[in-house]
Design a protein around this motif. Structure first.
Motif, mmCIF file in Angstrom:
data_model
loop_
_atom_site.group_PDB
_atom_site.id
_atom_site.type_symbol
_atom_site.label_atom_id
_atom_site.label_comp_id
_atom_site.label_asym_id
_atom_site.label_seq_id
_atom_site.Cartn_x
_atom_site.Cartn_y
_atom_site.Cartn_z
ATOM 1 N N ILE A 135 0.887 -1.173 0.000
ATOM 2 C CA ILE A 135 0.000 0.000 0.000
ATOM 3 C C ILE A 135 0.919 1.215 0.000
ATOM 4 N N THR A 136 0.759 2.068 -1.008
ATOM 5 C CA THR A 136 1.785 3.090 -1.253
ATOM 6 C C THR A 136 1.191 4.503 -1.278
ATOM 7 N N PRO A 137 2.022 5.511 -1.050
ATOM 8 C CA PRO A 137 1.548 6.895 -0.942
ATOM 9 C C PRO A 137 1.667 7.651 -2.276
ATOM 10 N N TRP A 138 1.200 8.901 -2.260
ATOM 11 C CA TRP A 138 1.165 9.709 -3.480
ATOM 12 C C TRP A 138 2.427 10.547 -3.665
ATOM 13 N N ASN A 139 3.266 10.694 -2.637
ATOM 14 C CA ASN A 139 4.343 11.694 -2.755
ATOM 15 C C ASN A 139 5.522 11.225 -3.619
ATOM 16 N N VAL A 143 -0.524 -4.361 -5.601
ATOM 17 C CA VAL A 143 -0.220 -3.005 -5.114
ATOM 18 C C VAL A 143 -1.478 -2.158 -5.129
ATOM 19 N N LYS A 144 -1.731 -1.521 -4.003
ATOM 20 C CA LYS A 144 -2.794 -0.526 -3.971
ATOM 21 C C LYS A 144 -2.164 0.851 -3.847
ATOM 22 N N PRO A 145 -2.135 1.616 -4.958
ATOM 23 C CA PRO A 145 -1.538 2.959 -4.889
ATOM 24 C C PRO A 145 -2.497 3.939 -4.208
ATOM 25 N N ALA A 146 -1.996 5.108 -3.885
ATOM 26 C CA ALA A 146 -2.842 6.144 -3.284
ATOM 27 C C ALA A 146 -3.904 6.588 -4.289
ATOM 28 N N GLU A 147 -5.030 7.031 -3.770
ATOM 29 C CA GLU A 147 -6.140 7.462 -4.644
ATOM 30 C C GLU A 147 -5.696 8.607 -5.552
ATOM 31 N N ALA A 148 -4.780 9.468 -5.061
ATOM 32 C CA ALA A 148 -4.382 10.642 -5.846
ATOM 33 C C ALA A 148 -3.493 10.273 -7.026
ATOM 34 N N ASP A 153 -11.890 3.566 -2.300
ATOM 35 C CA ASP A 153 -12.150 3.240 -0.890
ATOM 36 C C ASP A 153 -10.989 2.424 -0.304
ATOM 37 N N PRO A 154 -9.913 3.121 0.086
ATOM 38 C CA PRO A 154 -8.722 2.385 0.544
ATOM 39 C C PRO A 154 -8.983 1.524 1.780
ATOM 40 N N ALA A 155 -9.904 1.950 2.637
ATOM 41 C CA ALA A 155 -10.147 1.172 3.852
ATOM 42 C C ALA A 155 -10.758 -0.192 3.496
ATOM 43 N N SER A 200 3.597 -4.571 2.961
ATOM 44 C CA SER A 200 4.573 -3.479 3.021
ATOM 45 C C SER A 200 3.814 -2.176 2.810
ATOM 46 N N PHE A 201 3.952 -1.261 3.758
ATOM 47 C CA PHE A 201 3.168 -0.025 3.726
ATOM 48 C C PHE A 201 4.079 1.184 3.853
ATOM 49 N N THR A 202 3.795 2.205 3.061
ATOM 50 C CA THR A 202 4.413 3.519 3.293
ATOM 51 C C THR A 202 3.286 4.523 3.384
ATOM 52 N N GLY A 203 3.263 5.277 4.480
ATOM 53 C CA GLY A 203 2.201 6.261 4.670
ATOM 54 C C GLY A 203 2.247 6.801 6.085
ATOM 55 N N SER A 204 1.101 7.243 6.561
ATOM 56 C CA SER A 204 1.064 7.894 7.874
ATOM 57 C C SER A 204 1.142 6.860 9.003
ATOM 58 N N THR A 205 1.638 7.307 10.142
ATOM 59 C CA THR A 205 1.717 6.426 11.309
ATOM 60 C C THR A 205 0.322 5.972 11.726
ATOM 61 N N ALA A 206 -0.654 6.877 11.637
ATOM 62 C CA ALA A 206 -2.014 6.533 12.075
ATOM 63 C C ALA A 206 -2.560 5.372 11.250
ATOM 64 N N VAL A 207 -2.427 5.447 9.933
ATOM 65 C CA VAL A 207 -2.933 4.355 9.085
ATOM 66 C C VAL A 207 -2.075 3.099 9.283
ATOM 67 N N GLY A 208 -0.776 3.278 9.420
ATOM 68 C CA GLY A 208 0.113 2.127 9.649
ATOM 69 C C GLY A 208 -0.313 1.313 10.864
ATOM 70 N N ILE A 233 -3.345 1.034 12.094
ATOM 71 C CA ILE A 233 -4.580 0.292 11.752
ATOM 72 C C ILE A 233 -4.213 -0.954 10.953
ATOM 73 N N LEU A 234 -3.327 -0.770 9.973
ATOM 74 C CA LEU A 234 -2.984 -1.890 9.093
ATOM 75 C C LEU A 234 -2.238 -2.987 9.862
ATOM 76 N N MET A 235 -1.383 -2.585 10.805
ATOM 77 C CA MET A 235 -0.682 -3.599 11.612
ATOM 78 C C MET A 235 -1.673 -4.419 12.428
HETATM 79 P P1 ADP Z 1 -1.192 10.459 3.568
HETATM 80 O O1 ADP Z 1 -1.702 11.184 4.763
HETATM 81 O O2 ADP Z 1 0.191 10.791 3.197
HETATM 82 O O3 ADP Z 1 -2.125 10.454 2.401
HETATM 83 P P2 ADP Z 1 -2.062 7.854 4.282
HETATM 84 O O4 ADP Z 1 -1.461 7.016 5.338
HETATM 85 O O5 ADP Z 1 -3.441 8.372 4.503
HETATM 86 O O6 ADP Z 1 -1.011 8.990 4.034
HETATM 87 O O7 ADP Z 1 -2.070 7.094 2.897
HETATM 88 C C1 ADP Z 1 -1.054 6.244 2.459
HETATM 89 C C2 ADP Z 1 -1.683 5.073 1.745
HETATM 90 O O8 ADP Z 1 -2.535 4.418 2.661
HETATM 91 C C3 ADP Z 1 -2.566 5.450 0.549
HETATM 92 O O9 ADP Z 1 -2.421 4.458 -0.447
HETATM 93 C C4 ADP Z 1 -3.958 5.394 1.123
HETATM 94 O O10 ADP Z 1 -4.953 5.099 0.153
HETATM 95 C C5 ADP Z 1 -3.824 4.232 2.081
HETATM 96 N N1 ADP Z 1 -4.818 4.201 3.158
HETATM 97 C C6 ADP Z 1 -5.323 5.221 3.859
HETATM 98 N N2 ADP Z 1 -6.204 4.762 4.775
HETATM 99 C C7 ADP Z 1 -6.236 3.409 4.651
HETATM 100 C C8 ADP Z 1 -6.941 2.340 5.315
HETATM 101 N N3 ADP Z 1 -7.786 2.572 6.319
HETATM 102 N N4 ADP Z 1 -6.708 1.080 4.907
HETATM 103 C C9 ADP Z 1 -5.835 0.830 3.908
HETATM 104 N N5 ADP Z 1 -5.163 1.772 3.252
HETATM 105 C C10 ADP Z 1 -5.348 3.043 3.619
#
Ligand code: ADP
Length: 481
Positions: free
Chosen positions: A143-147, A169-174, A203-205, A221-229, A231-233
Protein backbone atom coordinates in the motif's frame (compact mmCIF):
# COMPACT_ATOMS: atom_id res chain seq x y z
CA UNK A 1 -7.00 12.35 -23.87
CA UNK A 2 -3.66 13.98 -23.28
CA UNK A 3 -0.78 12.47 -25.33
CA UNK A 4 1.09 12.06 -22.06
CA UNK A 5 -1.29 9.29 -21.09
CA UNK A 6 -0.86 7.15 -24.22
CA UNK A 7 1.13 4.60 -22.24
CA UNK A 8 -1.87 3.85 -20.01
CA UNK A 9 -4.61 4.41 -22.60
CA UNK A 10 -6.16 1.01 -21.86
CA UNK A 11 -6.73 1.88 -18.22
CA UNK A 12 -8.24 5.35 -18.35
CA UNK A 13 -11.25 7.16 -19.72
CA UNK A 14 -13.93 5.23 -17.85
CA UNK A 15 -17.24 6.99 -17.19
CA UNK A 16 -17.33 5.90 -13.63
CA UNK A 17 -14.61 5.01 -11.17
CA UNK A 18 -11.67 6.68 -9.43
CA UNK A 19 -11.30 10.23 -10.69
CA UNK A 20 -7.75 11.59 -10.82
CA UNK A 21 -7.17 15.36 -10.64
CA UNK A 22 -4.20 17.63 -11.24
CA UNK A 23 -3.34 19.29 -7.90
CA UNK A 24 -1.91 22.32 -9.72
CA UNK A 25 -5.30 23.39 -11.11
CA UNK A 26 -7.80 20.84 -9.73
CA UNK A 27 -8.68 19.79 -13.29
CA UNK A 28 -9.83 16.26 -14.02
CA UNK A 29 -7.12 14.16 -15.72
CA UNK A 30 -8.60 10.68 -16.05
CA UNK A 31 -10.92 8.12 -14.50
CA UNK A 32 -9.62 4.66 -13.67
CA UNK A 33 -11.21 1.49 -12.43
CA UNK A 34 -12.68 1.31 -8.94
CA UNK A 35 -11.97 -2.30 -8.03
CA UNK A 36 -14.68 -4.26 -6.24
CA UNK A 37 -14.03 -6.56 -3.30
CA UNK A 38 -14.69 -9.64 -5.44
CA UNK A 39 -12.26 -8.50 -8.12
CA UNK A 40 -9.62 -7.89 -5.45
CA UNK A 41 -10.16 -11.36 -3.97
CA UNK A 42 -9.82 -12.84 -7.46
CA UNK A 43 -6.60 -10.92 -8.06
CA UNK A 44 -5.19 -12.41 -4.84
CA UNK A 45 -6.12 -15.93 -5.96
CA UNK A 46 -4.56 -15.30 -9.36
CA UNK A 47 -1.39 -13.99 -7.69
CA UNK A 48 -1.25 -17.17 -5.58
CA UNK A 49 -1.49 -19.24 -8.73
CA UNK A 50 1.16 -17.15 -10.50
CA UNK A 51 3.45 -17.56 -7.48
CA UNK A 52 3.91 -21.24 -8.31
CA UNK A 53 5.59 -20.58 -11.64
CA UNK A 54 7.26 -17.23 -10.81
CA UNK A 55 8.93 -18.57 -7.67
CA UNK A 56 9.97 -21.65 -9.64
CA UNK A 57 11.97 -19.64 -12.17
CA UNK A 58 15.69 -19.28 -11.65
CA UNK A 59 16.74 -16.04 -10.00
CA UNK A 60 18.74 -15.32 -13.13
CA UNK A 61 15.67 -15.51 -15.33
CA UNK A 62 13.75 -13.17 -13.03
CA UNK A 63 16.75 -10.84 -13.03
CA UNK A 64 16.71 -10.63 -16.83
CA UNK A 65 13.05 -9.62 -16.81
CA UNK A 66 13.65 -7.05 -14.08
CA UNK A 67 16.61 -5.63 -15.98
CA UNK A 68 14.35 -5.13 -19.00
CA UNK A 69 11.80 -3.39 -16.75
CA UNK A 70 14.57 -1.11 -15.47
CA UNK A 71 15.65 -0.22 -19.00
CA UNK A 72 12.06 0.45 -20.08
CA UNK A 73 11.60 2.83 -17.15
CA UNK A 74 14.71 4.71 -18.20
CA UNK A 75 13.57 4.76 -21.85
CA UNK A 76 10.19 6.14 -20.82
CA UNK A 77 11.65 8.62 -18.35
CA UNK A 78 9.98 11.66 -19.88
CA UNK A 79 6.52 10.09 -20.13
CA UNK A 80 6.67 8.68 -16.61
CA UNK A 81 7.86 12.03 -15.26
CA UNK A 82 5.04 13.84 -17.01
CA UNK A 83 2.47 11.46 -15.56
CA UNK A 84 3.91 11.86 -12.05
CA UNK A 85 3.94 15.65 -12.32
CA UNK A 86 0.43 15.67 -13.72
CA UNK A 87 -1.08 13.72 -10.84
CA UNK A 88 1.10 14.69 -7.87
CA UNK A 89 2.23 18.19 -8.86
CA UNK A 90 5.98 17.96 -8.27
CA UNK A 91 8.29 19.94 -10.56
CA UNK A 92 9.36 18.06 -13.71
CA UNK A 93 13.03 18.08 -12.67
CA UNK A 94 12.06 16.22 -9.49
CA UNK A 95 9.82 13.80 -11.38
CA UNK A 96 12.64 12.99 -13.79
CA UNK A 97 14.84 12.38 -10.76
CA UNK A 98 12.17 10.14 -9.26
CA UNK A 99 12.07 8.00 -12.41
CA UNK A 100 15.82 7.43 -12.13
CA UNK A 101 15.58 6.82 -8.38
CA UNK A 102 12.59 4.50 -8.79
CA UNK A 103 14.26 2.56 -11.60
CA UNK A 104 17.43 2.17 -9.53
CA UNK A 105 15.60 -0.19 -7.14
CA UNK A 106 14.71 -2.47 -10.03
CA UNK A 107 18.28 -2.52 -11.29
CA UNK A 108 19.63 -3.10 -7.79
CA UNK A 109 17.26 -5.90 -6.80
CA UNK A 110 17.58 -7.63 -10.18
CA UNK A 111 21.16 -8.23 -9.06
CA UNK A 112 20.43 -8.88 -5.38
CA UNK A 113 17.88 -11.56 -6.31
CA UNK A 114 20.78 -13.70 -7.51
CA UNK A 115 22.49 -13.49 -4.13
CA UNK A 116 19.83 -14.67 -1.70
CA UNK A 117 22.17 -17.29 -0.36
CA UNK A 118 21.43 -19.71 2.43
CA UNK A 119 24.10 -20.98 4.80
CA UNK A 120 25.58 -24.14 6.20
CA UNK A 121 26.12 -24.07 9.93
CA UNK A 122 28.79 -26.11 11.76
CA UNK A 123 26.89 -28.92 13.33
CA UNK A 124 26.15 -29.39 17.04
CA UNK A 125 26.03 -33.19 16.74
CA UNK A 126 27.96 -35.82 14.81
CA UNK A 127 25.71 -37.49 12.25
CA UNK A 128 23.67 -34.31 11.70
CA UNK A 129 24.15 -31.43 9.34
CA UNK A 130 22.44 -28.01 9.30
CA UNK A 131 21.68 -25.67 6.48
CA UNK A 132 19.38 -22.75 5.79
CA UNK A 133 17.44 -21.86 2.64
CA UNK A 134 16.02 -18.48 1.78
CA UNK A 135 12.63 -18.75 0.12
CA UNK A 136 10.13 -16.20 -1.17
CA UNK A 137 7.43 -15.48 1.37
CA UNK A 138 4.51 -15.81 -1.09
CA UNK A 139 1.92 -13.29 -2.25
CA UNK A 140 2.62 -9.85 -0.86
CA UNK A 141 0.53 -6.68 -0.68
CA UNK A 142 1.90 -3.16 -0.91
CA UNK A 143 0.00 0.00 0.00
CA UNK A 144 1.78 3.09 -1.25
CA UNK A 145 1.55 6.90 -0.94
CA UNK A 146 1.16 9.71 -3.48
CA UNK A 147 4.34 11.69 -2.75
CA UNK A 148 6.66 9.33 -4.69
CA UNK A 149 4.12 7.61 -6.92
CA UNK A 150 6.78 5.61 -8.79
CA UNK A 151 9.65 5.04 -6.38
CA UNK A 152 7.57 3.90 -3.41
CA UNK A 153 6.19 1.13 -5.61
CA UNK A 154 9.48 -0.02 -7.15
CA UNK A 155 11.21 0.05 -3.74
CA UNK A 156 8.75 -2.65 -2.62
CA UNK A 157 7.91 -4.52 -5.80
CA UNK A 158 11.42 -4.91 -7.20
CA UNK A 159 12.73 -6.84 -4.15
CA UNK A 160 9.48 -8.80 -3.91
CA UNK A 161 9.61 -9.93 -7.53
CA UNK A 162 13.35 -10.55 -7.42
CA UNK A 163 12.84 -12.81 -4.39
CA UNK A 164 10.18 -14.81 -6.28
CA UNK A 165 7.08 -13.32 -4.64
CA UNK A 166 4.02 -12.11 -6.52
CA UNK A 167 2.48 -8.78 -5.56
CA UNK A 168 -0.72 -6.77 -5.36
CA UNK A 169 -0.22 -3.01 -5.11
CA UNK A 170 -2.79 -0.53 -3.97
CA UNK A 171 -1.54 2.96 -4.89
CA UNK A 172 -2.84 6.14 -3.28
CA UNK A 173 -6.14 7.46 -4.64
CA UNK A 174 -4.38 10.64 -5.85
CA UNK A 175 -1.74 8.86 -7.96
CA UNK A 176 -2.95 5.63 -9.60
CA UNK A 177 -1.71 6.62 -13.08
CA UNK A 178 2.00 6.28 -12.27
CA UNK A 179 1.30 2.85 -10.78
CA UNK A 180 -0.57 1.75 -13.90
CA UNK A 181 2.26 3.03 -16.09
CA UNK A 182 4.69 0.89 -14.09
CA UNK A 183 2.42 -2.10 -14.57
CA UNK A 184 2.31 -1.54 -18.35
CA UNK A 185 6.11 -1.40 -18.53
CA UNK A 186 6.46 -4.46 -16.32
CA UNK A 187 4.25 -6.47 -18.68
CA UNK A 188 6.25 -5.21 -21.66
CA UNK A 189 9.42 -6.33 -19.92
CA UNK A 190 8.05 -9.85 -19.51
CA UNK A 191 6.64 -9.81 -15.97
CA UNK A 192 3.79 -12.32 -16.38
CA UNK A 193 0.17 -11.42 -15.75
CA UNK A 194 -0.87 -11.71 -12.07
CA UNK A 195 2.75 -11.47 -10.86
CA UNK A 196 2.33 -7.71 -10.30
CA UNK A 197 -1.21 -6.34 -10.19
CA UNK A 198 -2.24 -2.76 -9.49
CA UNK A 199 -5.58 -2.45 -7.70
CA UNK A 200 -7.04 1.06 -7.83
CA UNK A 201 -9.85 2.13 -5.55
CA UNK A 202 -11.87 5.04 -4.23
CA UNK A 203 -12.15 3.24 -0.89
CA UNK A 204 -8.72 2.39 0.54
CA UNK A 205 -10.15 1.17 3.85
CA UNK A 206 -12.37 -1.43 2.15
CA UNK A 207 -9.70 -2.79 -0.20
CA UNK A 208 -7.03 -2.36 2.49
CA UNK A 209 -9.05 -4.58 4.81
CA UNK A 210 -8.98 -7.39 2.25
CA UNK A 211 -5.26 -7.01 1.61
CA UNK A 212 -4.41 -6.99 5.32
CA UNK A 213 -6.66 -9.87 6.37
CA UNK A 214 -6.67 -12.30 3.45
CA UNK A 215 -4.94 -15.51 4.55
CA UNK A 216 -3.16 -15.95 1.21
CA UNK A 217 -1.26 -12.69 1.59
CA UNK A 218 1.79 -13.39 3.71
CA UNK A 219 3.37 -9.97 3.89
CA UNK A 220 2.28 -6.33 3.92
CA UNK A 221 4.57 -3.48 3.02
CA UNK A 222 3.17 -0.03 3.73
CA UNK A 223 4.41 3.52 3.29
CA UNK A 224 2.20 6.26 4.67
CA UNK A 225 1.06 7.89 7.87
CA UNK A 226 1.72 6.43 11.31
CA UNK A 227 -2.01 6.53 12.08
CA UNK A 228 -2.93 4.35 9.09
CA UNK A 229 0.11 2.13 9.65
CA UNK A 230 -1.17 1.28 13.13
CA UNK A 231 -4.58 0.29 11.75
CA UNK A 232 -2.98 -1.89 9.09
CA UNK A 233 -0.68 -3.60 11.61
CA UNK A 234 -3.68 -4.45 13.78
CA UNK A 235 -5.53 -5.86 10.79
CA UNK A 236 -2.46 -7.80 9.62
CA UNK A 237 -2.12 -9.29 13.11
CA UNK A 238 -5.28 -11.35 12.61
CA UNK A 239 -3.41 -13.63 10.19
CA UNK A 240 0.09 -12.95 11.60
CA UNK A 241 1.49 -11.37 8.45
CA UNK A 242 5.03 -10.16 8.24
CA UNK A 243 4.94 -6.34 7.98
CA UNK A 244 7.21 -3.56 6.80
CA UNK A 245 6.12 -0.09 7.83
CA UNK A 246 7.61 3.15 6.56
CA UNK A 247 5.69 5.79 8.48
CA UNK A 248 5.75 9.44 9.52
CA UNK A 249 8.78 11.42 10.63
CA UNK A 250 9.73 14.56 12.52
CA UNK A 251 13.24 15.10 11.18
CA UNK A 252 15.55 17.47 13.04
CA UNK A 253 18.21 19.40 11.10
CA UNK A 254 20.89 20.61 13.49
CA UNK A 255 23.55 23.17 12.63
CA UNK A 256 26.42 23.64 15.12
CA UNK A 257 28.45 26.81 15.39
CA UNK A 258 31.50 25.10 13.86
CA UNK A 259 29.63 24.01 10.69
CA UNK A 260 30.21 25.12 7.12
CA UNK A 261 27.17 27.40 6.97
CA UNK A 262 26.90 27.51 3.19
CA UNK A 263 26.93 23.72 3.02
CA UNK A 264 24.29 23.64 5.75
CA UNK A 265 22.09 26.07 3.81
CA UNK A 266 22.38 23.91 0.67
CA UNK A 267 21.48 20.80 2.67
CA UNK A 268 18.65 22.64 4.38
CA UNK A 269 17.10 23.63 1.06
CA UNK A 270 17.31 20.07 -0.29
CA UNK A 271 15.94 18.41 2.81
CA UNK A 272 13.15 20.93 3.41
CA UNK A 273 11.86 22.09 0.04
CA UNK A 274 12.13 18.97 -2.14
CA UNK A 275 8.59 18.07 -3.25
CA UNK A 276 7.41 21.23 -1.40
CA UNK A 277 8.28 19.55 1.89
CA UNK A 278 6.06 16.55 1.19
CA UNK A 279 8.46 13.70 1.92
CA UNK A 280 8.63 11.59 5.05
CA UNK A 281 12.31 12.48 5.51
CA UNK A 282 11.77 16.23 4.98
CA UNK A 283 13.26 18.35 7.71
CA UNK A 284 10.47 19.22 10.10
CA UNK A 285 12.41 21.47 12.50
CA UNK A 286 15.73 23.27 12.28
CA UNK A 287 17.93 23.62 15.37
CA UNK A 288 20.53 26.38 14.93
CA UNK A 289 23.18 27.08 17.56
CA UNK A 290 23.05 30.50 19.23
CA UNK A 291 26.26 31.96 17.79
CA UNK A 292 25.29 31.44 14.12
CA UNK A 293 21.51 31.71 14.46
CA UNK A 294 21.16 35.09 12.72
CA UNK A 295 23.77 34.38 10.07
CA UNK A 296 22.18 31.05 9.13
CA UNK A 297 18.72 32.60 8.94
CA UNK A 298 19.94 35.45 6.74
CA UNK A 299 21.66 33.16 4.23
CA UNK A 300 18.87 30.58 4.28
CA UNK A 301 16.13 33.19 3.87
CA UNK A 302 17.86 34.71 0.84
CA UNK A 303 17.86 31.30 -0.89
CA UNK A 304 14.31 30.35 0.09
CA UNK A 305 12.94 33.72 -1.02
CA UNK A 306 14.40 33.05 -4.50
CA UNK A 307 12.62 29.68 -4.95
CA UNK A 308 10.22 29.74 -7.91
CA UNK A 309 6.70 28.58 -7.10
CA UNK A 310 4.52 27.36 -9.97
CA UNK A 311 3.02 24.50 -11.92
CA UNK A 312 5.28 21.46 -12.12
CA UNK A 313 5.35 21.45 -15.92
CA UNK A 314 6.93 24.93 -16.04
CA UNK A 315 10.69 24.28 -16.31
CA UNK A 316 11.44 27.20 -13.97
CA UNK A 317 9.36 25.75 -11.13
CA UNK A 318 11.11 24.63 -7.95
CA UNK A 319 8.09 24.45 -5.63
CA UNK A 320 4.85 22.91 -6.91
CA UNK A 321 1.42 22.65 -5.28
CA UNK A 322 0.54 20.64 -2.21
CA UNK A 323 -1.42 17.50 -2.95
CA UNK A 324 -4.86 18.89 -2.06
CA UNK A 325 -6.74 21.58 -0.18
CA UNK A 326 -6.73 19.59 3.08
CA UNK A 327 -2.92 19.60 3.00
CA UNK A 328 -2.88 23.37 2.52
CA UNK A 329 -5.36 23.81 5.35
CA UNK A 330 -3.20 21.70 7.66
CA UNK A 331 -0.10 23.78 6.88
CA UNK A 332 -2.07 26.99 7.38
CA UNK A 333 -3.27 25.82 10.79
CA UNK A 334 0.24 24.84 11.93
CA UNK A 335 1.69 28.20 10.88
CA UNK A 336 -1.06 30.33 12.38
CA UNK A 337 -1.09 28.43 15.68
CA UNK A 338 2.71 28.69 15.96
CA UNK A 339 2.70 32.43 15.19
CA UNK A 340 -0.08 32.92 17.73
CA UNK A 341 2.12 31.09 20.27
CA UNK A 342 5.02 33.50 19.65
CA UNK A 343 6.94 32.33 16.55
CA UNK A 344 8.17 35.14 14.30
CA UNK A 345 7.20 35.11 10.63
CA UNK A 346 10.44 35.59 8.69
CA UNK A 347 9.17 34.67 5.22
CA UNK A 348 5.90 33.62 3.56
CA UNK A 349 3.16 32.55 5.91
CA UNK A 350 0.29 32.50 3.40
CA UNK A 351 -1.19 30.70 0.43
CA UNK A 352 0.48 31.44 -2.90
CA UNK A 353 -1.30 33.09 -5.83
CA UNK A 354 -0.29 30.27 -8.25
CA UNK A 355 -3.48 28.37 -7.32
CA UNK A 356 -5.72 27.02 -4.58
CA UNK A 357 -3.31 24.27 -3.50
CA UNK A 358 -0.15 26.38 -3.38
CA UNK A 359 1.50 27.57 -0.18
CA UNK A 360 4.36 30.06 -0.17
CA UNK A 361 7.79 28.90 1.07
CA UNK A 362 7.75 29.94 4.71
CA UNK A 363 10.30 30.40 7.50
CA UNK A 364 9.34 30.73 11.16
CA UNK A 365 11.89 32.00 13.70
CA UNK A 366 12.17 31.69 17.49
CA UNK A 367 10.11 28.50 17.45
CA UNK A 368 9.91 26.61 20.74
CA UNK A 369 9.31 22.92 21.36
CA UNK A 370 5.75 23.44 22.58
CA UNK A 371 4.58 24.97 19.27
CA UNK A 372 2.74 22.85 16.66
CA UNK A 373 5.46 23.64 14.08
CA UNK A 374 7.99 21.80 16.25
CA UNK A 375 6.04 18.60 16.85
CA UNK A 376 3.42 18.11 14.09
CA UNK A 377 4.51 16.57 10.80
CA UNK A 378 4.14 19.63 8.54
CA UNK A 379 4.37 18.02 5.07
CA UNK A 380 4.63 21.43 3.46
CA UNK A 381 7.14 24.17 2.59
CA UNK A 382 7.50 25.57 6.12
CA UNK A 383 10.82 25.75 7.98
CA UNK A 384 10.48 26.25 11.76
CA UNK A 385 13.75 27.41 13.34
CA UNK A 386 14.62 26.70 16.96
CA UNK A 387 17.60 28.23 18.78
CA UNK A 388 19.81 25.99 20.94
CA UNK A 389 22.80 26.46 23.27
CA UNK A 390 24.71 23.17 23.47
CA UNK A 391 24.98 19.58 22.29
CA UNK A 392 23.27 18.03 25.29
CA UNK A 393 20.27 20.31 24.97
CA UNK A 394 19.86 19.69 21.23
CA UNK A 395 20.17 15.90 21.52
CA UNK A 396 17.42 15.86 24.15
CA UNK A 397 15.19 18.10 22.03
CA UNK A 398 15.84 16.19 18.80
CA UNK A 399 15.01 12.86 20.45
CA UNK A 400 11.94 14.18 22.25
CA UNK A 401 9.47 12.78 19.71
CA UNK A 402 7.72 9.47 19.12
CA UNK A 403 9.18 9.47 15.60
CA UNK A 404 12.62 8.29 14.49
CA UNK A 405 12.98 8.30 10.72
CA UNK A 406 15.68 10.72 9.48
CA UNK A 407 17.91 13.29 11.21
CA UNK A 408 20.55 15.65 9.84
CA UNK A 409 23.34 17.61 11.47
CA UNK A 410 26.24 19.80 10.39
CA UNK A 411 29.54 20.07 12.23
CA UNK A 412 33.25 20.02 11.37
CA UNK A 413 34.19 18.32 14.66
CA UNK A 414 34.77 14.60 14.03
CA UNK A 415 34.30 13.60 17.67
CA UNK A 416 30.98 15.41 17.73
CA UNK A 417 30.02 13.76 14.42
CA UNK A 418 30.38 10.32 16.02
CA UNK A 419 28.72 11.33 19.29
CA UNK A 420 25.74 12.79 17.48
CA UNK A 421 25.44 9.86 15.05
CA UNK A 422 25.28 7.48 17.99
CA UNK A 423 23.02 9.62 20.18
CA UNK A 424 20.30 10.49 17.67
CA UNK A 425 17.40 8.02 17.95
CA UNK A 426 16.73 7.79 14.22
CA UNK A 427 16.96 5.10 11.56
CA UNK A 428 18.90 7.35 9.18
CA UNK A 429 21.34 10.16 9.89
CA UNK A 430 22.77 12.63 7.37
CA UNK A 431 26.08 14.08 8.54
CA UNK A 432 26.91 17.26 6.64
CA UNK A 433 24.45 16.17 3.94
CA UNK A 434 20.74 16.73 3.39
CA UNK A 435 20.23 14.16 0.64
CA UNK A 436 20.38 10.62 2.01
CA UNK A 437 18.14 8.51 -0.26
CA UNK A 438 19.80 5.88 -2.45
CA UNK A 439 18.92 2.33 -3.42
CA UNK A 440 22.20 1.00 -1.98
CA UNK A 441 21.52 2.08 1.63
CA UNK A 442 18.92 0.77 4.09
CA UNK A 443 15.98 3.17 4.32
CA UNK A 444 13.73 2.97 7.36
CA UNK A 445 12.81 4.27 10.77
CA UNK A 446 12.71 3.34 14.44
CA UNK A 447 10.15 4.11 17.17
CA UNK A 448 6.79 5.03 15.60
CA UNK A 449 8.41 5.76 12.24
CA UNK A 450 8.43 2.16 11.22
CA UNK A 451 9.60 -1.41 11.05
CA UNK A 452 11.95 -2.95 8.50
CA UNK A 453 14.30 -1.54 5.89
CA UNK A 454 13.95 -0.90 2.17
CA UNK A 455 16.74 -0.84 -0.40
CA UNK A 456 20.27 -2.13 0.30
CA UNK A 457 21.16 -5.81 0.44
CA UNK A 458 18.85 -6.35 3.41
CA UNK A 459 15.81 -4.98 1.52
CA UNK A 460 15.17 -8.32 -0.17
CA UNK A 461 15.11 -10.20 3.15
CA UNK A 462 11.82 -8.45 3.93
CA UNK A 463 10.28 -10.68 1.23
CA UNK A 464 11.96 -13.94 2.17
CA UNK A 465 11.72 -16.53 4.89
CA UNK A 466 14.68 -18.41 6.30
CA UNK A 467 14.06 -22.11 6.43
CA UNK A 468 16.29 -24.24 8.62
CA UNK A 469 16.89 -27.80 7.47
CA UNK A 470 18.48 -30.40 9.71
CA UNK A 471 19.69 -33.51 7.95
CA UNK A 472 20.15 -36.48 10.27
CA UNK A 473 21.19 -40.09 9.96
CA UNK A 474 24.62 -39.14 8.68
CA UNK A 475 26.64 -41.27 11.08
CA UNK A 476 28.72 -42.53 8.19
CA UNK A 477 30.10 -39.06 7.36
CA UNK A 478 32.61 -39.09 10.22
CA UNK A 479 32.66 -42.73 11.42
CA UNK A 480 33.82 -42.98 15.02
CA UNK A 481 37.14 -44.85 15.06
P1 ADP B 1 -1.19 10.46 3.57
O1 ADP B 1 -1.70 11.18 4.76
O2 ADP B 1 0.19 10.79 3.20
O3 ADP B 1 -2.13 10.45 2.40
P2 ADP B 1 -2.06 7.85 4.28
O4 ADP B 1 -1.46 7.02 5.34
O5 ADP B 1 -3.44 8.37 4.50
O6 ADP B 1 -1.01 8.99 4.03
O7 ADP B 1 -2.07 7.09 2.90
C1 ADP B 1 -1.05 6.24 2.46
C2 ADP B 1 -1.68 5.07 1.74
O8 ADP B 1 -2.54 4.42 2.66
C3 ADP B 1 -2.57 5.45 0.55
O9 ADP B 1 -2.42 4.46 -0.45
C4 ADP B 1 -3.96 5.39 1.12
O10 ADP B 1 -4.95 5.10 0.15
C5 ADP B 1 -3.82 4.23 2.08
N1 ADP B 1 -4.82 4.20 3.16
C6 ADP B 1 -5.32 5.22 3.86
N2 ADP B 1 -6.20 4.76 4.77
C7 ADP B 1 -6.24 3.41 4.65
C8 ADP B 1 -6.94 2.34 5.32
N3 ADP B 1 -7.79 2.57 6.32
N4 ADP B 1 -6.71 1.08 4.91
C9 ADP B 1 -5.83 0.83 3.91
N5 ADP B 1 -5.16 1.77 3.25
C10 ADP B 1 -5.35 3.04 3.62
Amino acid sequence: MSGILTLIADYIGLDDGLSVNNPANNQHIATVKDWSEDETQNAILAAANAFKSWSGQTAKKRARILQRWYLLMREHQEELAQIATLECGKPMAESRGEVVYGASFIEWFAEEGKRTCGTTIPTHAAGKRIMTLKQPIGVIAAITPWNFPLAMITRKIAPALAAGCTAIVKPAEATPLSALALQVLARKAGVPEHVFTVVTTTDPARIGKILTTHPIIRKLSFTGSTAVGKILMQQAATTVKKVSMELGGNAPFIVFGDADIDAAVTGALASKYRNAGQTCISTNRFFIQDGIYDEFINRFTAKVAALKVGHGDDPATQIGPLINSAAVQKVENIVSASVAAGASLILGGARHCAGDNFYAPTILGEVTMDMPAAHSEIFGPVAPIIRFRDEEEVIAAANDTPYGLAAYFYTRDLGRAWRMSEALEYGMVGVNDGDISTEVAPFGGIKQSGIGREGASCGIDEYMEIKYCLMGGLDNVNPVE
